[in-house]
Write a protein that holds these residues in place. Structure first.
Motif, PDB file in Angstrom:
ATOM      1  N   TYR A  27       0.814  -1.218   0.000  1.00  0.00           N
ATOM      2  CA  TYR A  27       0.000   0.000   0.000  1.00  0.00           C
ATOM      3  C   TYR A  27       0.845   1.264   0.000  1.00  0.00           C
ATOM      4  O   TYR A  27       0.427   2.298  -0.552  1.00  0.00           O
ATOM      5  CB  TYR A  27      -0.973   0.000   1.184  1.00  0.00           C
ATOM      6  CG  TYR A  27      -0.351   0.403   2.498  1.00  0.00           C
ATOM      7  CD1 TYR A  27      -0.304   1.736   2.892  1.00  0.00           C
ATOM      8  CD2 TYR A  27       0.203  -0.555   3.347  1.00  0.00           C
ATOM      9  CE1 TYR A  27       0.280   2.106   4.096  1.00  0.00           C
ATOM     10  CE2 TYR A  27       0.784  -0.197   4.542  1.00  0.00           C
ATOM     11  CZ  TYR A  27       0.823   1.123   4.912  1.00  0.00           C
ATOM     12  OH  TYR A  27       1.411   1.500   6.093  1.00  0.00           O
ATOM     13  N   LEU A  78       0.686   1.903  10.777  1.00  0.00           N
ATOM     14  CA  LEU A  78      -0.199   0.744  10.680  1.00  0.00           C
ATOM     15  C   LEU A  78       0.488  -0.383  11.433  1.00  0.00           C
ATOM     16  O   LEU A  78       1.453  -0.979  10.956  1.00  0.00           O
ATOM     17  CB  LEU A  78      -0.456   0.354   9.219  1.00  0.00           C
ATOM     18  CG  LEU A  78      -1.194  -0.962   8.959  1.00  0.00           C
ATOM     19  CD1 LEU A  78      -2.489  -1.045   9.753  1.00  0.00           C
ATOM     20  CD2 LEU A  78      -1.468  -1.148   7.473  1.00  0.00           C
ATOM     21  N   LEU A 121      -3.702   4.146  10.857  1.00  0.00           N
ATOM     22  CA  LEU A 121      -4.509   3.116  10.220  1.00  0.00           C
ATOM     23  C   LEU A 121      -4.706   2.006  11.244  1.00  0.00           C
ATOM     24  O   LEU A 121      -3.731   1.527  11.844  1.00  0.00           O
ATOM     25  CB  LEU A 121      -3.827   2.531   8.982  1.00  0.00           C
ATOM     26  CG  LEU A 121      -3.466   3.476   7.829  1.00  0.00           C
ATOM     27  CD1 LEU A 121      -2.111   4.135   8.055  1.00  0.00           C
ATOM     28  CD2 LEU A 121      -3.444   2.713   6.508  1.00  0.00           C
ATOM     29  N   PHE A 124      -6.106  -4.784  11.117  1.00  0.00           N
ATOM     30  CA  PHE A 124      -7.296  -5.395  10.516  1.00  0.00           C
ATOM     31  C   PHE A 124      -7.117  -6.897  10.376  1.00  0.00           C
ATOM     32  O   PHE A 124      -6.003  -7.431  10.409  1.00  0.00           O
ATOM     33  CB  PHE A 124      -7.592  -4.770   9.145  1.00  0.00           C
ATOM     34  CG  PHE A 124      -6.460  -4.849   8.163  1.00  0.00           C
ATOM     35  CD1 PHE A 124      -6.257  -5.981   7.387  1.00  0.00           C
ATOM     36  CD2 PHE A 124      -5.574  -3.782   8.010  1.00  0.00           C
ATOM     37  CE1 PHE A 124      -5.200  -6.051   6.485  1.00  0.00           C
ATOM     38  CE2 PHE A 124      -4.515  -3.841   7.106  1.00  0.00           C
ATOM     39  CZ  PHE A 124      -4.328  -4.984   6.347  1.00  0.00           C
ATOM     40  N   ILE A 156      -7.772   6.150   9.514  1.00  0.00           N
ATOM     41  CA  ILE A 156      -8.271   5.273   8.459  1.00  0.00           C
ATOM     42  C   ILE A 156      -8.777   3.984   9.104  1.00  0.00           C
ATOM     43  O   ILE A 156      -7.975   3.197   9.632  1.00  0.00           O
ATOM     44  CB  ILE A 156      -7.167   4.966   7.426  1.00  0.00           C
ATOM     45  CG1 ILE A 156      -6.618   6.272   6.833  1.00  0.00           C
ATOM     46  CG2 ILE A 156      -7.703   4.059   6.318  1.00  0.00           C
ATOM     47  CD1 ILE A 156      -5.434   6.087   5.902  1.00  0.00           C
ATOM     48  N   THR A 158      -9.307   0.844   8.776  1.00  0.00           N
ATOM     49  CA  THR A 158      -8.991  -0.212   7.814  1.00  0.00           C
ATOM     50  C   THR A 158      -9.784  -1.490   8.051  1.00  0.00           C
ATOM     51  O   THR A 158     -10.212  -2.151   7.091  1.00  0.00           O
ATOM     52  CB  THR A 158      -7.482  -0.524   7.847  1.00  0.00           C
ATOM     53  OG1 THR A 158      -6.758   0.640   8.269  1.00  0.00           O
ATOM     54  CG2 THR A 158      -6.995  -0.947   6.481  1.00  0.00           C
ATOM     55  N   ASP A 159      -9.966  -1.865   9.309  1.00  0.00           N
ATOM     56  CA  ASP A 159     -10.727  -3.077   9.593  1.00  0.00           C
ATOM     57  C   ASP A 159     -12.160  -2.942   9.095  1.00  0.00           C
ATOM     58  O   ASP A 159     -12.717  -3.865   8.495  1.00  0.00           O
ATOM     59  CB  ASP A 159     -10.706  -3.378  11.089  1.00  0.00           C
ATOM     60  CG  ASP A 159     -11.232  -4.770  11.408  1.00  0.00           C
ATOM     61  OD1 ASP A 159     -10.691  -5.753  10.867  1.00  0.00           O
ATOM     62  OD2 ASP A 159     -12.194  -4.880  12.190  1.00  0.00           O
ATOM     63  N   ILE A 161     -13.150  -0.858   6.704  1.00  0.00           N
ATOM     64  CA  ILE A 161     -13.108  -0.758   5.239  1.00  0.00           C
ATOM     65  C   ILE A 161     -13.102  -2.150   4.611  1.00  0.00           C
ATOM     66  O   ILE A 161     -13.852  -2.434   3.675  1.00  0.00           O
ATOM     67  CB  ILE A 161     -11.871   0.048   4.796  1.00  0.00           C
ATOM     68  CG1 ILE A 161     -12.063   1.527   5.135  1.00  0.00           C
ATOM     69  CG2 ILE A 161     -11.597  -0.137   3.303  1.00  0.00           C
ATOM     70  CD1 ILE A 161     -10.797   2.352   5.039  1.00  0.00           C
ATOM     71  N   PHE A 162     -12.277  -3.040   5.159  1.00  0.00           N
ATOM     72  CA  PHE A 162     -12.227  -4.390   4.612  1.00  0.00           C
ATOM     73  C   PHE A 162     -13.495  -5.177   4.928  1.00  0.00           C
ATOM     74  O   PHE A 162     -13.927  -6.007   4.116  1.00  0.00           O
ATOM     75  CB  PHE A 162     -10.988  -5.122   5.108  1.00  0.00           C
ATOM     76  CG  PHE A 162      -9.746  -4.824   4.321  1.00  0.00           C
ATOM     77  CD1 PHE A 162      -9.692  -5.074   2.958  1.00  0.00           C
ATOM     78  CD2 PHE A 162      -8.625  -4.306   4.932  1.00  0.00           C
ATOM     79  CE1 PHE A 162      -8.546  -4.801   2.210  1.00  0.00           C
ATOM     80  CE2 PHE A 162      -7.467  -4.033   4.207  1.00  0.00           C
ATOM     81  CZ  PHE A 162      -7.428  -4.281   2.843  1.00  0.00           C
ATOM     82  N   ILE A 189      -6.356  -0.030   0.289  1.00  0.00           N
ATOM     83  CA  ILE A 189      -5.815   0.777   1.387  1.00  0.00           C
ATOM     84  C   ILE A 189      -5.251   2.086   0.848  1.00  0.00           C
ATOM     85  O   ILE A 189      -5.474   3.166   1.416  1.00  0.00           O
ATOM     86  CB  ILE A 189      -4.719   0.011   2.148  1.00  0.00           C
ATOM     87  CG1 ILE A 189      -5.276  -1.247   2.810  1.00  0.00           C
ATOM     88  CG2 ILE A 189      -4.071   0.918   3.208  1.00  0.00           C
ATOM     89  CD1 ILE A 189      -4.203  -2.143   3.412  1.00  0.00           C
ATOM     90  N   HIS A 192      -7.779   4.868   0.130  1.00  0.00           N
ATOM     91  CA  HIS A 192      -8.236   5.509   1.368  1.00  0.00           C
ATOM     92  C   HIS A 192      -7.124   6.336   1.998  1.00  0.00           C
ATOM     93  O   HIS A 192      -7.393   7.386   2.598  1.00  0.00           O
ATOM     94  CB  HIS A 192      -8.752   4.438   2.337  1.00  0.00           C
ATOM     95  CG  HIS A 192     -10.079   3.875   1.956  1.00  0.00           C
ATOM     96  ND1 HIS A 192     -11.279   4.470   2.313  1.00  0.00           N
ATOM     97  CD2 HIS A 192     -10.416   2.781   1.224  1.00  0.00           C
ATOM     98  CE1 HIS A 192     -12.286   3.761   1.834  1.00  0.00           C
ATOM     99  NE2 HIS A 192     -11.792   2.735   1.168  1.00  0.00           N
ATOM    100  N   TYR A 193      -5.896   5.869   1.856  1.00  0.00           N
ATOM    101  CA  TYR A 193      -4.757   6.634   2.378  1.00  0.00           C
ATOM    102  C   TYR A 193      -4.655   7.981   1.658  1.00  0.00           C
ATOM    103  O   TYR A 193      -4.489   9.030   2.300  1.00  0.00           O
ATOM    104  CB  TYR A 193      -3.471   5.833   2.197  1.00  0.00           C
ATOM    105  CG  TYR A 193      -2.277   6.405   2.915  1.00  0.00           C
ATOM    106  CD1 TYR A 193      -1.782   5.800   4.057  1.00  0.00           C
ATOM    107  CD2 TYR A 193      -1.631   7.557   2.450  1.00  0.00           C
ATOM    108  CE1 TYR A 193      -0.668   6.326   4.720  1.00  0.00           C
ATOM    109  CE2 TYR A 193      -0.538   8.083   3.104  1.00  0.00           C
ATOM    110  CZ  TYR A 193      -0.058   7.467   4.237  1.00  0.00           C
ATOM    111  OH  TYR A 193       1.023   8.001   4.891  1.00  0.00           O
TER     112      TYR A 193
END
Length: 204
Positions: A27, A78, A121, A124, A156, A158-159, A161-162, A189, A192-193
């Motif tokens: 990412y 992250l 982030l 996740f 962000i 991330t968890d 989002i996924f 990722i 979104h970053y």
């Protein structure tokens, strides 16, 4: 503008350790490409110091040389899945207060010793044979979210989002083992970053 990516294998992603400008194949590389494309008039220096196997304590131990001494304009973090994974055997989980103390230390150091903006982030886990990790991962994600509210300039999820991205889609598209993103997962990722970066760009 100096942007530092920090974390574990997800950030490392096969980068060349001899050259911290090498962004690997994950990412960080795609995020840098996106940011350059969105801001063609700005000169960026992207640094990747993610190290495979790291957990929050690992960052704390190298934070002076691998963050503070670099004086980045933006630092993104992250981290956290290994704080669960490395202690999963026998469910011998690392205490949540220890995890929080180490994470809080590195964030406090950024605030007190740099002028960097902070992107956090969350760690996740996608549906996989590691689903049982959530017994420990879930409360540590909540700690990450709490610290983000206190320290981050942008966060962000991330968890989440996924989780949304796995509805109607085989989770293996994004991460075959539930932890390490495929190229598609890394690109997700990165999008979104770049969106998160755009929120703080006018203040840099």
């Amino acid at each position: 503008m100096k942007i530092l990516f920090q974390g574990d294998s997800i950030t490392d992603c096969c980068r060349e350790y001899e050259d911290y400008h090498d962004l690997g194949r994950g990412y960080a590389k795609f995020a840098a490409d996106n940011i350059r494309g969105r801001h063609p008039g700005t000169e960026f220096e992207f640094i990747d110091l993610g190290i495979s196997g790291n957990r929050v304590k690992s960052l704390r131990e190298r934070w002076q040389t691998d963050c503070i001494d670099l004086q980045p304009d933006v630092v993104s973090i992250l981290i956290g899945v290994n704080d669960t994974w490395h202690f999963a055997e026998g469910k011998n989980w690392i205490p949540n207060d220890e995890f929080e103390a180490d994470y809080r230390f590195i964030l406090t150091e950024i605030k007190e010793k740099t002028n960097a903006k902070i992107i956090i982030l969350e760690q996740f886990l996608l549906p996989s044979d590691k689903d049982w990790f959530r017994e420990d991962l879930a409360p540590k994600i909540e700690i990450t979210r709490k610290l983000a509210r206190e320290f981050a300039d942008v966060f962000i999820p991330t968890d989440g989002i996924f989780a949304a991205a796995c509805v109607g889609v085989d989770p293996a598209l994004w991460a075959a083992d539930g932890v390490h993103p495929t190229e598609a997962g890394a690109r997700l990722i990165a999008e979104h970053y770049a969106d998160a970066f755009d929120r703080i760009f006018p203040t840099l």
